[in-house]
Design an enzyme around this catalytic site. Structure first.
Site: not given
Ligand SMILES: [Zn+2]
Length: 366
Positions: A79, A139
């Protein structure tokens, strides 16, 4: 190059790794929207017969099974943070080239690292250590959504047999080992409310917080040597809250304190350290995350640092290396690009930085 929701983009893992990075950047994958890129990564990995592949949500684990003496993890998140909203920003989707500089969202954080993982997955049919490739979602958002955390919960056996892990987050080619832990406290004082015109009837809780601030201001944070690296600590008041009106003696004041502590201290030790400094006050811990030892003394880590010829530095922010550390796996960050450009409207990376990262890891694992 384009993709639609019904069609999976095919990635060329054997071409130039910088162009593979651009292809990954052209698949928009802001946190929560990783399915298209995960589909493309999964399809590319399933085409490699030397890997066994598992998908969990939008996370993918691919493993070699050569019976090698050591197993290492190469991990990266799929992401990105949201696209820039300022018109004309180049850190967006799709990517664009200016000479050998690649601009776009994810250029440094961290599609270059993901491209290096994929290129290694295709090229290293017989690496000198078994390799677990981990690609994960979510993340860049709150930790409870982390795809890596979910993998640890659902499939710990796919991760815990490794002796060393590398996260390919941007480090400008340096090795960043471990990370400091972090914890927060509420330190409260209480008094007695009264009209400020008759202040002698009350007791001022804000004034009673003054010694808390004085102790924090006078405190000299330590620098602590852990596994070959120096970790500089920080202890700070980060927020203060008190008072109800302009004519009322406040009966409560809260100071929020953040302690960033060296990875050699456990949560309990760090907690005790702060409570000792603030002895006599009402101290309540509100959250805590342990740090991660750099583990540069384990053999796999030492051979890695020697093979890539990079300098080792401590990491100050809390990162996913701590999730591996919690599993008993020493972990470092090592990846292409400048972390200071991550999340910026001007995010970009040099093509050669990505190629050099691939070359360094190939030297170590081939
Ligand atoms: Zn990163």
């Amino acid at each position: 190059m384009s993709t639609t929701s019904s069609e999976t983009l095919s990635l060329d893992l054997r071409g130039d790794v910088a162009h593979l990075t651009a292809a990954l950047m052209d698949i928009e994958s802001v946190s929560g929207n990783e399915t298209a890129i995960a589909d493309a990564v999964e399809a590319a990995l399933r085409a490699l017969p030397h890997l066994s592949v598992l998908r969990d949500g939008d996370a993918i684990v691919a493993r070699t099974s050569l019976g090698r003496a050591q197993r290492v993890v190469l991990a990266g998140h799929l992401d990105t943070v949201p696209l820039p909203t300022t018109p004309g920003s180049r850190g967006t989707v799709p990517s664009s080239w200016e000479g050998e500089t690649l601009y776009g969202r994810g250029a440094t954080d961290m599609k270059g690292g993901v491209a290096v993982q994929l290129a290694l997955a295709a090229a290293l049919t017989e690496p000198n250590a078994d390799i677990t490739y981990v690609f994960y979602d979510h993340e860049e958002v709150e930790a409870s959504l982390s795809g890596l955390g979910r993998l640890v919960d659902h499939h710990p056996e796919l991760l815990t047999d490794a002796s060393f892990a590398i996260l390919l987050e941007p480090t400008n080619g340096a090795v960043e080992g471990g990370c400091n832990g972090t914890m927060r406290f509420k330190v409260a004082t209480t008094g007695t409310a009264a009209h400020s015109a008759r202040a002698w009837m009350g007791e001022n809780a804000i004034h009673k917080a003054a010694p808390i601030l004085a102790r924090l201001a006078a405190h000299e944070p330590a620098t602590i040597h852990v596994d070959g690296l120096d970790y500089r600590e920080s202890l700070n008041a980060v927020r203060i809250h008190g008072g109800v009106a302009g004519n009322v003696i406040p009966d409560r004041c809260e100071v929020e304190v953040n302690y960033r502590f060296a990875p050699s201290r456990s949560i309990e030790e760090a907690d005790a350290y702060v409570r000792e400094l603030l002895e006599g006050f009402d101290v309540e811990r509100t959250d805590a995350a342990a740090g991660a030892r750099p583990g540069l003394d384990v053999p796999a880590a030492a051979s890695f640092v020697a093979a890539v010829g990079a300098r080792a530095l401590p990491k100050y922010g809390w990162t996913d290396v701590a999730r591996f550390s919690a599993l008993g796996i020493p972990a470092v960050n090592f990846g292409p690009g400048d972390a200071l450009l991550a999340h910026s409207d001007n995010e970009h990376v040099e093509a050669d930085a990505i190629r050099e990262c691939l070359a360094a890891l190939t030297r170590w694992l081939a």
